[in-house]
Each structure stands twice: as C-alpha cells, then as structure tokens.
Design a protein around this motif. Structure first.
Motif, PDB file in Angstrom:
ATOM      1  N   ASN A 171       0.957  -1.047   0.120  1.00 53.75           N
ATOM      2  CA  ASN A 171       0.052  -0.008   0.007  1.00 53.75           C
ATOM      3  C   ASN A 171       0.901   1.212   0.091  1.00 53.75           C
ATOM      4  O   ASN A 171       0.642   2.008  -0.704  1.00 53.75           O
ATOM      5  N   VAL A 172       1.801   1.380   0.940  1.00 49.90           N
ATOM      6  CA  VAL A 172       2.656   2.487   0.838  1.00 49.90           C
ATOM      7  C   VAL A 172       3.742   2.607  -0.347  1.00 49.90           C
ATOM      8  O   VAL A 172       3.706   3.712  -0.877  1.00 49.90           O
ATOM      9  N   LEU A 173       3.903   1.715  -0.925  1.00 44.70           N
ATOM     10  CA  LEU A 173       4.731   1.834  -2.132  1.00 44.70           C
ATOM     11  C   LEU A 173       3.934   2.292  -3.474  1.00 44.70           C
ATOM     12  O   LEU A 173       4.413   2.932  -4.176  1.00 44.70           O
ATOM     13  N   ASN A 174       2.650   1.686  -3.248  1.00 44.27           N
ATOM     14  CA  ASN A 174       1.782   2.076  -4.251  1.00 44.27           C
ATOM     15  C   ASN A 174       1.581   3.581  -4.257  1.00 44.27           C
ATOM     16  O   ASN A 174       1.100   4.459  -5.317  1.00 44.27           O
ATOM     17  N   ASP A 175       1.454   4.047  -3.046  1.00 45.86           N
ATOM     18  CA  ASP A 175       1.437   5.590  -2.903  1.00 45.86           C
ATOM     19  C   ASP A 175       2.351   6.299  -3.511  1.00 45.86           C
ATOM     20  O   ASP A 175       2.463   7.563  -4.048  1.00 45.86           O
ATOM     21  N   TYR A 176       3.583   5.780  -3.397  1.00 42.60           N
ATOM     22  CA  TYR A 176       4.883   6.435  -3.850  1.00 42.60           C
ATOM     23  C   TYR A 176       4.782   6.330  -5.324  1.00 42.60           C
ATOM     24  O   TYR A 176       5.172   7.264  -6.074  1.00 42.60           O
ATOM     25  N   PHE A 177       4.625   5.264  -5.835  1.00 39.13           N
ATOM     26  CA  PHE A 177       4.492   5.105  -7.457  1.00 39.13           C
ATOM     27  C   PHE A 177       3.429   5.903  -8.120  1.00 39.13           C
ATOM     28  O   PHE A 177       3.709   6.283  -9.087  1.00 39.13           O
ATOM     29  N   ASP A 178       2.160   5.895  -7.294  1.00 35.71           N
ATOM     30  CA  ASP A 178       0.882   6.721  -8.005  1.00 35.71           C
ATOM     31  C   ASP A 178       1.500   8.305  -7.867  1.00 35.71           C
ATOM     32  O   ASP A 178       0.849   9.003  -8.451  1.00 35.71           O
ATOM     33  N   GLU A 211      10.669   9.212   2.204  1.00 33.51           N
ATOM     34  CA  GLU A 211      10.318   8.614   3.523  1.00 33.51           C
ATOM     35  C   GLU A 211       9.176   7.327   3.135  1.00 33.51           C
ATOM     36  O   GLU A 211       9.414   6.465   3.748  1.00 33.51           O
ATOM     37  N   THR A 212       8.329   7.728   2.390  1.00 35.92           N
ATOM     38  CA  THR A 212       7.439   6.952   1.826  1.00 35.92           C
ATOM     39  C   THR A 212       7.879   5.547   1.143  1.00 35.92           C
ATOM     40  O   THR A 212       7.597   4.501   1.555  1.00 35.92           O
ATOM     41  N   TYR A 213       8.955   5.640   0.020  1.00 38.49           N
ATOM     42  CA  TYR A 213       9.432   4.579  -0.408  1.00 38.49           C
ATOM     43  C   TYR A 213      10.466   3.763   0.560  1.00 38.49           C
ATOM     44  O   TYR A 213      10.139   2.589   0.575  1.00 38.49           O
ATOM     45  N   TYR A 214      11.076   4.311   1.208  1.00 36.23           N
ATOM     46  CA  TYR A 214      11.939   3.606   2.235  1.00 36.23           C
ATOM     47  C   TYR A 214      11.079   2.873   3.280  1.00 36.23           C
ATOM     48  O   TYR A 214      11.323   1.901   3.970  1.00 36.23           O
ATOM     49  N   TYR A 215       9.875   3.497   3.637  1.00 37.78           N
ATOM     50  CA  TYR A 215       9.030   3.122   4.821  1.00 37.78           C
ATOM     51  C   TYR A 215       8.441   1.759   4.056  1.00 37.78           C
ATOM     52  O   TYR A 215       8.124   0.676   4.886  1.00 37.78           O
TER      53      TYR A 215
END
Length: 304
Positions: free
Chosen positions: A59-66, A98-102
């Motif tokens: 979910n978090v990585l999806n936020d990053y790529f979106d 931060e989003t990507y690494y998290y």
C-alpha cells in the motif's frame, strides 16, 4: 513537514483495508482445522503478521509510485480513505523518499517472516510468497506497472484470494487442498470488486496519466457490467462448491448477503459518474466481502 507519530506511520499503510488480507488468512486456517483438525497458533500469528506487513508495504509503495506517475497528485476526488491513496505525500505528511523507504521497511519485515515460514514449513511457501511480493510490488512499480496494463485487478484477486487462502492452509497442514482453492475464489472475486469499484472515482485522473486499468479501458458505462460479473461469479462459486461438496452446507448462508451486492450494483449503474454518491456502493462492496468471508470462515469452523 508535519510531526510524525506512531499513528502517522500506521495510517500511512491504509489499515482500513487490512480485512482483505486478514480474512483470507483466517479462512485458510479454518479450512485446515475443518479438513485435518490441525491448528498452530504460532504459525497462524506468523502468517497473519507477514500478511499484514506485506499488504501494508505494498500500500505504501503504491502511494509512492502513484505520486511518481502523478495520478494521486492530480486526483482531487474527495473520497479518501477509499480512493486516491493515503494522500500523505500530497499533504506533506511524508516525503516521497520517506514513503519509499518506509514501504520497503514493511516489506522487508514480511519477507523475513515469510522466509522463516519457508524454512519451518516447506519450499512451496517460497513460490507463493515470491508471486505475492513481486506481483504486489510490480502492481504499480515501473517498468511493469501492471495496474496500467489491465492486469492489476487480476493480480489483486490472485494475491488476496487464492494465494493467501492456499498459503495459510499450507502453513498449517503442509499440503494443498481442493476445498481451500474453491473457497478462495469467492474472496478473489469480491476483493477484485472492491478495487474495481474504487477505480470509478479515479477514472479521469487515471486516464490523464495513462493508468490504463480496466475501468479506463472499458469506459465507465461498459465497466459497470464487469462489476456485475465479479459479484455474480463469487456467489455462483459458493453454490457450486456446496453442490459438489467442496464447501460446507452452511456456506449457503452467505447468499443472505446478496442484497449488499445488489444495492452496490444498482448504485453503481445510477452514480458511476458521480463520485460522492458512490460512497454507499463502495461501502456495500467492502461489507459484502467482509460478511461473505466471515460466513465462509464460520461454515468451516462449525460445519453441519
């Protein structure tokens, strides 16, 4: 940048959707108890923690790529927490880095626990885990970006239905069971329906950035018909599973939840182009998945 608390990090994972990973793990575990009378609390907890951390990381990585493809940045539809991601990047709560690494931190925890289960319970879990992690990451990550190729919906159904139920069953029994496969299919259909109906409010933002999911490819009017197919498929599989004795008779009680699906379908056909009015349909679809999953779990725990 806003001050971060534990709540910040938790909410960034979109925990309101964790039921779609918790329920199939519960179902696979219940089928193991029903079929072979086995239950290990330790293995169940490990499966649950690995599943939740995997889902959270994706979910978090999806936020990053979106954010990278700008679909969330230009999406002004006021339906959070249902659509448009967590919007933590857009609101300046977390930076893109931060989003990507998290996201990778969460996935790493899931992978470590998954490898522990592989070591203890057997190699088949490695292939199940690899498919889940890689397809979940590649769902939105370039160059694959499966959600832009009309494959994202299928992968979500695979990961949060078939793979999770079969994986949870295997963790308990070290075998693969036909009943687990059949029981997983309604969950695959309904979790796909949750993702699918959430794509309607995001239609214009997704289309503008080239995020060619099935709703964008079909167009809103034609896309409504596929939603009917997803709901119908799930209930038909339950009936067929009971007829051929792959599912307990009590599984038919889940048909009492069909009105939720009917109301979601009716609402979608009326309000497919009115995002705020779709909130009811989205909630009904989430409830439909929850209720049907819960009844199937209870049917395997308390068969008649």
């Amino acid at each position: 940048m806003a001050r971060k608390t534990i709540t910040t990090w938790i909410m960034a994972t979109r925990p309101q959707f964790f039921t779609v990973i918790i329920l199939p793990i519960l179902l696979g575990t219940a089928i193991a108890w029903h079929s072979l009378g086995v239950f290990s609390l330790a293995y169940f907890i490990l499966s649950l923690v690995a599943g939740i951390f995997s889902h959270a990381g994706i979910n978090v990585l999806n936020d990053y790529f979106d954010h990278l493809n700008q679909s969330d940045d230009i999406n002004l539809t006021p339906l959070t927490p249902f659509t448009g991601g967590s919007r933590f990047i857009q609101q300046g709560i977390l930076s893109p880095q931060e989003t990507y690494y998290y996201g990778w931190f969460l996935l790493t925890i899931a992978i470590i626990i998954g490898l522990l289960l592989v070591w203890i319970r057997g190699l088949p879990l490695l292939w199940i885990g690899l498919i889940g992690i890689l397809s979940g990451y590649c769902y939105s990550a370039p160059p694959f970006s499966f959600h832009s190729r009309g494959l994202g919906e299928m992968l979500v159904g695979l990961n949060f239905g078939l793979l999770t139920v079969i994986g949870a069953y295997y963790v308990q029994t070290q075998t693969i069971n036909g009943a687990a496969t059949i029981a997983a299919l309604p969950l695959s259909g309904l979790v796909t329906a949750i993702l699918y109906i959430n794509e309607f409010p995001d239609y214009f933002a997704d289309k503008r950035v080239g995020k060619q999911n099935l709703v964008v490819r079909l167009g809103k009017v034609a896309a409504c018909h596929l939603f009917v197919v997803l709901i119908s498929f799930s209930f038909i599989i339950i009936a067929v599973g009971v007829i051929f004795q792959n599912l307990p008779f009590l599984s038919l009680v889940s048909w009492l939840a069909l009105p939720l699906g009917f109301w979601a379908i009716k609402n979608l056909y009326i309000y497919y182009d009115n995002p705020p009015a779709l909130i009811v349909a989205i909630k009904n679809t989430i409830w439909l998945h929850t209720v049907v999953s819960g009844i199937l779990i209870l049917a395997f725990i308390f068969p008649v």
